[in-house]
Each structure stands twice: as C-alpha cells, then as structure tokens.
Design a protein around this motif. Sequence first.
Motif, PDB file in Angstrom:
ATOM      1  N   SER A 131       0.863  -1.184   0.000  1.00 55.30           N
ATOM      2  CA  SER A 131       0.000   0.000   0.000  1.00 55.30           C
ATOM      3  C   SER A 131       0.894   1.226   0.000  1.00 55.30           C
ATOM      4  O   SER A 131       1.943   1.229   0.654  1.00 55.30           O
ATOM      5  CB  SER A 131      -0.908   0.022   1.227  1.00 55.30           C
TER       6      SER A 131
ATOM      7  N   ASP B 131      -9.564  -6.003  -3.295  1.00 55.63           N
ATOM      8  CA  ASP B 131     -10.580  -5.159  -2.679  1.00 55.63           C
ATOM      9  C   ASP B 131      -9.976  -4.488  -1.458  1.00 55.63           C
ATOM     10  O   ASP B 131      -9.219  -5.109  -0.725  1.00 55.63           O
ATOM     11  CB  ASP B 131     -11.789  -5.993  -2.237  1.00 55.63           C
ATOM     12  N   SER B 132     -10.325  -3.213  -1.276  1.00 57.86           N
ATOM     13  CA  SER B 132      -9.939  -2.532  -0.049  1.00 57.86           C
ATOM     14  C   SER B 132     -11.180  -2.419   0.828  1.00 57.86           C
ATOM     15  O   SER B 132     -12.277  -2.208   0.321  1.00 57.86           O
ATOM     16  CB  SER B 132      -9.398  -1.136  -0.345  1.00 57.86           C
ATOM     17  N   TYR B 133     -10.987  -2.550   2.122  1.00 56.59           N
ATOM     18  CA  TYR B 133     -12.102  -2.508   3.068  1.00 56.59           C
ATOM     19  C   TYR B 133     -11.927  -1.304   3.978  1.00 56.59           C
ATOM     20  O   TYR B 133     -10.875  -1.137   4.587  1.00 56.59           O
ATOM     21  CB  TYR B 133     -12.174  -3.835   3.841  1.00 56.59           C
ATOM     22  N   VAL B 134     -12.961  -0.469   4.001  1.00 53.02           N
ATOM     23  CA  VAL B 134     -12.897   0.785   4.760  1.00 53.02           C
ATOM     24  C   VAL B 134     -14.139   0.899   5.646  1.00 53.02           C
ATOM     25  O   VAL B 134     -14.552   1.994   6.023  1.00 53.02           O
ATOM     26  CB  VAL B 134     -12.807   2.010   3.806  1.00 53.02           C
TER      27      VAL B 134
ATOM     28  N   ILE C 261      -8.054   4.049  -2.290  1.00 52.11           N
ATOM     29  CA  ILE C 261      -8.866   4.591  -1.200  1.00 52.11           C
ATOM     30  C   ILE C 261      -8.770   6.103  -1.345  1.00 52.11           C
ATOM     31  O   ILE C 261      -7.721   6.711  -1.080  1.00 52.11           O
ATOM     32  CB  ILE C 261      -8.377   4.123   0.183  1.00 52.11           C
TER      33      ILE C 261
ATOM     34  N   ASN D 285      -3.248   0.746  -3.183  1.00 46.77           N
ATOM     35  CA  ASN D 285      -2.646  -0.574  -3.013  1.00 46.77           C
ATOM     36  C   ASN D 285      -2.430  -1.189  -4.386  1.00 46.77           C
ATOM     37  O   ASN D 285      -3.326  -1.160  -5.228  1.00 46.77           O
ATOM     38  CB  ASN D 285      -3.548  -1.508  -2.180  1.00 46.77           C
TER      39      ASN D 285
ATOM     40  N   LYS E 170     -12.596   2.784  -3.400  1.00 49.89           N
ATOM     41  CA  LYS E 170     -13.379   3.134  -2.221  1.00 49.89           C
ATOM     42  C   LYS E 170     -13.201   4.628  -1.954  1.00 49.89           C
ATOM     43  O   LYS E 170     -12.152   5.191  -2.299  1.00 49.89           O
ATOM     44  CB  LYS E 170     -12.899   2.349  -0.992  1.00 49.89           C
TER      45      LYS E 170
ATOM     46  N   GLY F 208      -5.930  -0.891  -6.077  1.00 49.83           N
ATOM     47  CA  GLY F 208      -6.984  -0.580  -5.111  1.00 49.83           C
ATOM     48  C   GLY F 208      -6.832   0.855  -4.631  1.00 49.83           C
ATOM     49  O   GLY F 208      -5.821   1.205  -4.026  1.00 49.83           O
TER      50      GLY F 208
ATOM     51  N   GLY G 259      -9.304  -4.149 -10.239  1.00 50.62           N
ATOM     52  CA  GLY G 259      -9.166  -3.010  -9.343  1.00 50.62           C
ATOM     53  C   GLY G 259     -10.365  -2.804  -8.448  1.00 50.62           C
ATOM     54  O   GLY G 259     -11.345  -3.547  -8.509  1.00 50.62           O
ATOM     55  N   ASP G 260     -10.252  -1.778  -7.628  1.00 49.91           N
ATOM     56  CA  ASP G 260     -11.307  -1.475  -6.658  1.00 49.91           C
ATOM     57  C   ASP G 260     -11.161  -0.012  -6.253  1.00 49.91           C
ATOM     58  O   ASP G 260     -10.044   0.496  -6.120  1.00 49.91           O
ATOM     59  CB  ASP G 260     -11.134  -2.385  -5.428  1.00 49.91           C
TER      60      ASP G 260
ATOM     61  N   VAL H 231     -13.607   7.549   1.228  1.00 53.36           N
ATOM     62  CA  VAL H 231     -13.872   7.826   2.642  1.00 53.36           C
ATOM     63  C   VAL H 231     -14.136   9.321   2.823  1.00 53.36           C
ATOM     64  O   VAL H 231     -13.727  10.139   1.994  1.00 53.36           O
ATOM     65  CB  VAL H 231     -12.700   7.367   3.553  1.00 53.36           C
TER      66      VAL H 231
ATOM     67  N   ASN I 166      -6.527  -3.948   2.696  1.00 54.16           N
ATOM     68  CA  ASN I 166      -6.667  -4.450   1.331  1.00 54.16           C
ATOM     69  C   ASN I 166      -6.341  -5.929   1.337  1.00 54.16           C
ATOM     70  O   ASN I 166      -5.348  -6.355   1.918  1.00 54.16           O
ATOM     71  CB  ASN I 166      -5.710  -3.728   0.365  1.00 54.16           C
TER      72      ASN I 166
END
Lengths: 339, 339
Positions: free
Chosen positions: A58, B57-60, A98, A145, A132, A96, A129-130, A134, B145
């Motif tokens: 990351s 996947d990233s988790y937030v 964020i 990441n 997110k 990824g 990919g992804d 915040v 992630n």
Amino acid sequence: MPKLDFDVITMGHGSGGLLTHRLLESGVFNLLKNDQLDQQHDGAILNISGPLAFTTDSYVISPIFFPGGDIGELAVNGSVNDLAMCGAIPKYLSLGFILEEGLPMADFWKILVSIKAASERAGVHVVTGDTKVVEKGKGDGIFINTSGIGELHPSARIHYSRIQPGDKIIVSGFVATHGIAIMSQRKGLEFETTIESDTACLNHLVLRLLDRLGEDVHFMRDPTRGGVATVLNEIAGQRRMGVEIKQRLIPVHPQVEGACEMLGLDPLYVANEGLFIAIVEEGAALTALDILRADELGANAAVIGQVVQAHPGQVVIESPIGGRRVVNYLTGEQLPRIC
Amino acid sequence: MPKLDFDVITMGHGSGGLLTHRLLESGVFNLLKNDQLDQQHDGAILNISGPLAFTTDSYVISPIFFPGGDIGELAVNGSVNDLAMCGAIPKYLSLGFILEEGLPMADFWKILVSIKAASERAGVHVVTGDTKVVEKGKGDGIFINTSGIGELHPSARIHYSRIQPGDKIIVSGFVATHGIAIMSQRKGLEFETTIESDTACLNHLVLRLLDRLGEDVHFMRDPTRGGVATVLNEIAGQRRMGVEIKQRLIPVHPQVEGACEMLGLDPLYVANEGLFIAIVEEGAALTALDILRADELGANAAVIGQVVQAHPGQVVIESPIGGRRVVNYLTGEQLPRIC
C-alpha cells in the motif's frame, strides 16, 4: 482528461452504483484498457503457468506529487520491483484506490495517467481493481494498493538460505535519493535541491542480471522504507551470518550527501525506490557490476561489502579512517509516509 | 495476545525498521504462520498451475467491529467470494494494512485473530503482506486491502457472454442483511435489531454448485455495495438483454424488511456480504436450488426472475399486485463505507 460530471471525488463515487460505474466507464477502463480488465468482473482470469510470485504494497506517500514522480508511478514501480526482487518477471497488477472525499478529479486523473505510463514502461497490465471513498478527514487525498503477480524466472533461485560467506554485496546505484527528494518537500523541512526521487522499475535490469548470472544471484531486495541498513540487518538476522560494508564504497550523490549532513541523517537509513541490493557469488561480482553499469539505472552500481562468518546477525561498517561500528536497525521513524 | 511493547499503533510501526519488525515477528507471522509467509521476502513464491483468478478489494467499513463480524473477517470473506464468483477455488491472499496512529493494539490483534479464523474457514493462506501507518486524522483506525489468487474450477465457464434469455436468476439467501446490520450501528441511525451481518465465505457452496452443474452456471456475482439492483443492472447493461424479477420472490428477513420500511430503503439497493446471485441455465435452476438449500448459507435461496430478450439493458420488477417498474442503478450513495 475525459469530461467527468464532477470536479472532485464525492462519496457517491465509492457507492458501487451509478457514479462509480460512470467514473470507471468514462475514464479508468478506457485509459488502462486490456483484455483482462475488459472482463469487468470481480476478478481477472489469467493464463499463467509454472511457479509465480505474489506481492502486495500500500502506498500512503505524502505529498502525492513529488520531485521525480507521484504516488501512481510509485505504486506501479514499487510492486513491480518487489516481484523482480523475488526473481520473477512482473506480469499483472491489481489497483486498489482509497480516495478521500474532495480529491480534485484532475489530480486523480493525473495519477491514473501516471499509472498507465509506469505500467507500460514496466511491461505489466493492470487487470483488476477497486475504488473506495472515505469522508473528508478520514483519509489523505489518495492511498493506493497494488498487488502483483509475476512468473518466476527459470534460472532464479533467490532465497535467504542461498546467502554464503564470501558473497559480495552490491547496490545498484546511489543510495538515499528518494528519501531526500521527499524530505525536501515536507512542511517545515523545505530546502533547495534539484534531487529527484529515484523511483523506477527495476525489472528489465534484474532480468538481464538473471539471464546472465542465474543461480549466482543468491538474494535481492530493494531497500525502501528503513533504507540499506534495514535490508542488511534483515539479511544478517535471517541468515545468522555477519555483514561487512565499507563506508567509502557506498555511492551517494553529492547533493544527497550534503542534505544528509545538513539534516544529520545517515544515508544508510534513508528510503530508496529505484535501487536494489544484490547478494552475488563472489566470482560473479564483477560480471554483475558490468551488467548493471551498462544500464542507466545501474550506472553507479558498486560492491559495498561482503557476507562473513564472523559476528552473526550483525552489520558492521568500516569508516574511511578504518574505525568499525555496528549498524543497527532503525529504531524509530525517520520520516513518516515516505512510500 | 502476545506481549507487545506498545498499547497503541505508533508511526514507528510503519517505519519498516525495528518496530515494524518486532510487530511482525512477535505476532503477525506467528499467528498467520504458513510456509509461504515464512519466506519473509518482498513477495511469496507460489506453485499454482493452470488458469487462475486474481482479485483485489480494499475494506474501509465503519465501524470496524459490527454485529456479526469485523473488518478483518470481511476482508478475507470479501476477496474469497470475489474469487469464487469468477469460478475459482480461492487459494492465497495478500494482506495490506493502512493503520491510523493511535489504533489500540488490542483492536489490531482482535482483527488479526479474526483474519486467521476467517482464512481457516475459507481454506486460504495469507502468504504476503504490508503494513503502513498514517498520522492521527489521516486515516480511520484501520483500512485493509486483500488481494487474492484462486485456481479456476475445471468446469467453470463464468462470463457475461454466457448469459442467455430464459436463464434463471437465483439469489443464495436473504437480501439486504449486511447493510441493515451496519446501519443499525451508525451514529444518528441506531435502532434496535438482532440482525447480524451475513458476512461469510461462499467458496465451499459455490464449489458444490460448480462440481454438480459445471457450465450450466453461466454467471455469478456477489451483490455487495449497491446491492442486488446494481448487479442486475450491470448484467442487463453488459449483455444488452433484459432482466425481469418479481418482488414477492425476493427473500428478505422480516426484521430487515421492517428496518427497510422504517428507513425508507429498497432492500434491492442495500449491501450484502454473504450472498451471491447465480444466473443458471433454465433447466438447471431447480437442481441449483436444491444444492444451495442443502447448505446453511443457502437455506433461503430463491429463483427471483429471469433473463429476457425484451427491454435490453433494463431491469424490470413486478410488484405483488402486478405493477411493473424499472429498477435503476443507485444514483447517489445510500450508506458510505458499508464494506
């Protein structure tokens, strides 16, 4: 930059719904276009055979744009290099994001373009990919990441266990460059320098080394956070052998050396991004140097020391006037968020 | 929990130096122990053959601990499920932490233990990882992630292009459960419910479905962010076919239905974590239901509609009294940071 409906990233861009869809459709998929990404599924199906290397990192660097690069380029090069260090040929990356609400869309796009360029230089495809988002104040612009998959080079046998007394320790170029470039930009630390980050993909250079030297390359590692000192300590600790290096052999760019003196820093602890350490069979060291120095990225490569049986677990450095001292792990934090 | 030198995560834990080293040595490596992780290199070397699936996947999610699970379990299950949706047998995970300075060490440890348990249930190994720390106020406790690699199931042929008119649309259980469980915990939204997140690994169930039905499973997807409506819209849009579903066929837990009514939410847009949608050959639908219902995770599985040639690109729902309306993409953001 394609026409997007918003000037900044909003929470809706992370909803998985229409805005996420439009952001990906309008820009990302098109920019990073390849067969696997076009599958647009929860993951990519890859045809790859034989043993492979798998890595993740990351990136939380601050600032996200810095002399010599940006977080997007860093995220590609960093994971490409981690694969190369395992003796693998980097093939595929995941991406990824964020994102913090309010990130200017222009910045996001600039980073995407930079990711595309870096992927092309390294010869890897972003296949899945992804994204997110915040809330403002719960992130810092953008964190990335990248995870990577590479095919193991057929003649690579990179492992701690292959390190032997007598092995030569080579660094592929100037040390401490990335860290000093970032520090020069930090609030309260700003100083005048033309130093740029050394971020670069090392895989093509490593490939040439492995093609030519094969099993004579015993170990490789890129000294990012924690610098050269940390990697050498890990080697000494893992292998229960000693490491001896000579200060006068360590290549440091004069401007970086000056900045380190000014800031009271030991270049051995400063982060690098386009640099690697290779531990090679004694008799292969000169050939390794030739291969490295023939490439722009390895022009300043140098043998800095060797692995020894004495003082297992310890890294010892000899000063220019012959004094010896132990180089320990970095105990605290030199500069947060350097990568 | 092992004895650690600090009560909270500090910036030094992200330095790559001694504190990072101690944190990993004292706890993480030991807890998640396996041959690949023990290599402690920049990446893991994996012996895997044939085509593979790769996902990230990233988790937030906020809060990080919620009824029925936590961010650690979610991060494992989420990427395991993404691999399963590709028709792959999940094998290996990477783990990337972005920690906020000040995160209680006890919380971090609890999440690690939860990652270990979820990995064991799913039958996957965490083989490589990365830990970064950002300053207080530049993150939100912990973001994770997970990227994953799986071996493609030999008889899986999951692709948008395989979806045909007449195919049945199956959901594997109650919809909207995860989203409602998280909402019940959010500041300003708290309400009384015993509903727990449905987070679970779906790979074992999917494996049984593929073992038995093989190519008759045309497509699978887990409706997380954006819910069932988003996945059905993606299917209709990608395949340029119509989707027809019946509201009375959609399984919703009574408490979740009540909460949705109270909050004015359509359960079709609410996030799920332990649920998947399977598009199967018409003649195989009943067998699919039998297989799903024989498992605790699929006990409430139901056929909710079918793929049609009419109204390409559109998802149409029939109300209990026979009215028809179009179900669009979620345009805004229903609930930020649901996963």
